[in-house]
Enzyme design. Structure first.
Site, short mmCIF file in Angstrom:
data_model
loop_
_atom_site.label_atom_id
_atom_site.label_comp_id
_atom_site.label_asym_id
_atom_site.label_seq_id
_atom_site.Cartn_x
_atom_site.Cartn_y
_atom_site.Cartn_z
N THR A 66 38.73 31.59 45.34
CA THR A 66 37.35 32.19 45.81
C THR A 66 36.29 31.20 46.22
OG1 THR A 66 37.87 34.16 44.46
CG2 THR A 66 35.93 34.20 45.50
N ILE A 88 38.88 36.98 35.06
CA ILE A 88 38.20 36.05 36.36
C ILE A 88 38.14 36.80 37.40
CG2 ILE A 88 38.45 33.78 37.23
CD1 ILE A 88 39.92 32.67 34.90
N TYR A 91 46.97 29.12 35.80
CA TYR A 91 46.58 30.05 36.58
C TYR A 91 48.02 30.38 37.39
CZ TYR A 91 44.31 32.08 40.61
OH TYR A 91 43.87 32.80 41.82
N ARG A 147 50.10 33.59 45.91
CA ARG A 147 49.53 32.26 47.02
C ARG A 147 50.24 31.12 46.90
NH1 ARG A 147 44.38 33.03 49.05
NH2 ARG A 147 43.44 34.64 48.07
#
Length: 294
Positions: free
Chosen positions: A48, A206, A136, A141
């Site tokens: 982000t 998150i 993560y 992605r």
């Protein structure tokens, strides 16, 4: 398990731009707004935060600004991932040097390592730098999905402390909690399923939504952490449209549009991300009203 340091809601902070450069004043103000809103931690330069289009110098500067502004009031988990293990180590080392509390390290993207390669990547980071690391996992992605079996092996390493799980697979979350042990920190990386993730034993989220609605998302996770599931569900019902609307166009353009509407920063993004479309803008405004943000 004692309460983990990394819990509750941690915004995946946007990186504001103005005239092509990082708007440091706006970033500091956004961090202060988050802390005042009651969030439980901060995550600069993640997806982000448009880390893919930040220079290395900008990346390091944003992490430094976040740590300096937070001043220990909440923990800072610095984005520090790369598809090069050596580069990831350097970013984690920098995060440690400037006082971040942990690093968020994405699974290596594009080169699609094997499961053994993923283990070796994180093991090398853990050996090189004495800083807590959150894995993560965001296969949508990166093109690679780290297995629970590998995570269970990584959980045995002193510096690999938990995960940001953006798979939205809640069955996997329950299995992972059992396999990785009671000290494994589990943070959702998906606002829409974050409440369900908490019910499956997660410790927090998150969050993208927290950028726009820090008080409301903090209240949701405070309720969930205290076992007030009915109260948490009420907060979720008010926020669920915003969870969805902030991905109505390529992230973080809808989030930056929302923040610009609130007068908090410009809506500037970097190519190949472009400003939010008109349909996305309308959806964002409607969701902001439903959430009580405007």
């Amino acid at each position: 398990m004692t309460d983990p340091l990394f819990r509750g809601v941690l915004p995946a902070l946007v990186t504001p731009f103005r005239d092509g450069r990082v708007d440091e004043d706006a970033f500091v103000a956004l961090v202060e707004r988050q802390i005042a809103g009651g969030v439980h931690g901060l995550v600069p330069v993640g997806t982000t935060g448009e880390t893919a289009t930040l220079s290395h110098e900008e990346h390091r500067r944003v992490v430094e600004l976040c740590v300096q502004t937070a001043r220990g009031r909440v923990p800072v988990v610095a984005g520090a991932g790369s598809n090069s293990t050596d580069e990831a180590i350097e970013l984690v080392r920098h995060a440690k040097t400037i006082g971040a509390d942990a690093a968020l390290v994405v699974t290596p993207y594009y080169n699609r390592p094997s499961q053994e390669g993923l283990y070796a990547h994180y093991a090398a980071i853990a050996e090189a730098v004495q800083l807590p690391v959150l894995v993560y996992n965001v296969p949508g992605r990166t093109g690679v999905d780290i297995s629970n079996e590998v995570l269970a092996r990584l959980a045995k390493l002193p510096n690999i402390v938990g995960i940001k799980d953006a798979t939205s697979d809640l069955t996997r979350a329950s299995l992972q909690r059992v396999e990785c042990g009671e000290d494994w920190v589990m943070l959702s990386g998906d606002d829409g399923s974050g409440l369900g993730y908490m019910a499956h034993g997660g410790h927090g989220c998150i969050s993208v939504t927290a950028n726009v609605a820090p008080e409301q998302t903090a209240a949701l996770y405070e309720a969930a952490m205290s076992g007030d599931w009915a109260g948490a569900l009420q907060h979720q019902d008010r926020l669920v449209r915003l969870h969805k609307a902030l991905f109505a166009d390529a992230s973080p353009s809808p989030t930056k549009y929302a923040l610009a509407h609130l007068g908090l920063c410009a809506e500037d993004v970097r190519l190949p991300i472009v400003p939010a479309s008109e349909p996305a803008r309308r959806e964002v405004l409607e969701a902001m009203r439903a959430a009580g943000v405007i």
